[in-house]
Design an enzyme around this catalytic site. Structure first.
Site, PDB file in Angstrom:
ATOM      1  N   GLU A  80      51.088 -85.250  30.220  1.00  0.00           N
ATOM      2  CA  GLU A  80      50.466 -86.439  30.612  1.00  0.00           C
ATOM      3  C   GLU A  80      50.702 -87.719  30.320  1.00  0.00           C
ATOM      4  O   GLU A  80      50.524 -88.019  29.290  1.00  0.00           O
ATOM      5  CB  GLU A  80      48.452 -85.747  30.595  1.00  0.00           C
ATOM      6  CG  GLU A  80      47.953 -85.900  29.031  1.00  0.00           C
ATOM      7  CD  GLU A  80      47.262 -85.135  29.265  1.00  0.00           C
ATOM      8  OE1 GLU A  80      46.070 -85.311  29.151  1.00  0.00           O
ATOM      9  OE2 GLU A  80      46.918 -83.830  29.814  1.00  0.00           O
ATOM     10  N   HIS A 131      43.825 -86.737  23.882  1.00  0.00           N
ATOM     11  CA  HIS A 131      43.529 -85.170  24.178  1.00  0.00           C
ATOM     12  C   HIS A 131      44.574 -83.927  23.621  1.00  0.00           C
ATOM     13  O   HIS A 131      45.334 -84.013  23.546  1.00  0.00           O
ATOM     14  CB  HIS A 131      44.042 -85.221  25.530  1.00  0.00           C
ATOM     15  CG  HIS A 131      43.714 -84.079  26.496  1.00  0.00           C
ATOM     16  ND1 HIS A 131      44.098 -83.170  27.677  1.00  0.00           N
ATOM     17  CD2 HIS A 131      43.032 -82.845  26.329  1.00  0.00           C
ATOM     18  CE1 HIS A 131      43.791 -82.315  27.877  1.00  0.00           C
ATOM     19  NE2 HIS A 131      42.513 -82.117  26.604  1.00  0.00           N
TER      20      HIS A 131
END
Length: 284
Positions: A80, A131
């Site tokens: 991502e 994250h």
């Protein structure tokens, strides 16, 4: 009236082309993003072209936005982007980089962006977006504190020493930009720091690790940062204790679903709420 900038972090679940082409969902996402002077977006799977279109959707003639984005990041097949949107009439990017040196400790290595205020150029802030992998949340948060934070802090101290020497030897008069030895570092993002990913024992251990490094949680363990019915504080800020009072105002969770009254639409936007804090700009 206190001058401030609102800075946020938002895990926009599976934010790819399909979600981007959903007009109802995008209207809400764009409205949320416009809340912020700077916002970190996670789980971004957009192409560079779609990111530019997103910036156009968020921008107006009076409130223009720009962006910096990482390349797709991740050790596994899942990757991502980290995406920072920022008001380009208020902030400038000094540097941005992914910290690859800790890729053996953190699955999706942090993406660091250092911002400078355009009107008050001595106001600078370093944002560290990450994250964490849910299956390794404790170890990755620990690495963020013991490795990443210390590495960034050492780099800033080195830059500050250079700036001081430059001012001493080369810079004369009021035109010099003053050095700021208390530039805040904020670690932020979806840390998966709750529930089955991080039990109370592990949370207590992390509390001690943060305290030993003169850091503190900006979002508490009892907070709820998820759209789901369960209460979990997955999304976090980590602040420096010495800089908290000087730089940080109110810290909040923006529960966007409260005004929608449409659970299906809410969960289509994301399974996370944005978290946000006020950065004080009335710094002498």
């Amino acid at each position: 009236m206190t001058k401030k900038s609102i800075i946020g972090a938002f895990n926009i679940k599976e934010f790819g082309e399909k979600k981007f082409n959903n007009d109802d969902v995008m209207k809400i996402i764009v409205k949320i993003l416009k809340r912020y002077d700077i916002v970190l977006c996670q789980e971004v799977h957009l192409s560079e072209e779609l990111i530019k279109q997103l910036v156009d959707k968020v921008s107006t003639s009076s409130i223009p936005y720009s962006y910096v984005s990482s390349q797709p990041i991740g050790r596994s097949s899942y990757k991502e982007r980290y995406l920072y949107l920022y008001r380009s009439n208020k902030w400038n990017v000094l540097e941005n980089y992914a910290i690859e040196k800790f890729c053996n400790k953190i699955s999706r290595v942090p993406y660091v962006v250092r911002f400078q205020n355009l009107k008050k150029t001595y106001i600078r802030i370093t944002l560290v977006g990450c994250h964490t992998h849910p299956d390794n949340a404790y170890d990755e948060i620990k690495a963020l504190v013991n490795n990443v934070y210390k590495d960034i802090k050492a780099k800033l101290e080195k830059k500050d020493r250079f700036s001081f020497l430059f001012n001493v030897f080369y810079c004369f008069g009021s035109s010099c930009i003053s050095s700021n030895d208390n530039e805040p570092i904020i670690i932020m993002g979806d840390f998966n720091a709750s529930g089955s990913y991080l039990n109370k024992t592990k949370q207590t251990e992390l509390d001690k690790i943060l305290k030993n490094n003169d850091l503190m949680w900006g979002i508490g363990h009892s907070s709820d940062t998820t759209v789901a019915s369960k209460c979990n504080a997955y999304d976090r800020f980590v602040f420096e204790i010495k800089n908290k009072e000087r730089w940080i105002g109110n810290t909040r969770i923006f529960k966007f679903d409260k005004k929608l009254n449409d659970k299906k639409l809410s969960t289509s936007v994301s399974d996370h709420y944005p978290i946000e804090f006020e950065l004080k700009l009335d710094i002498a």
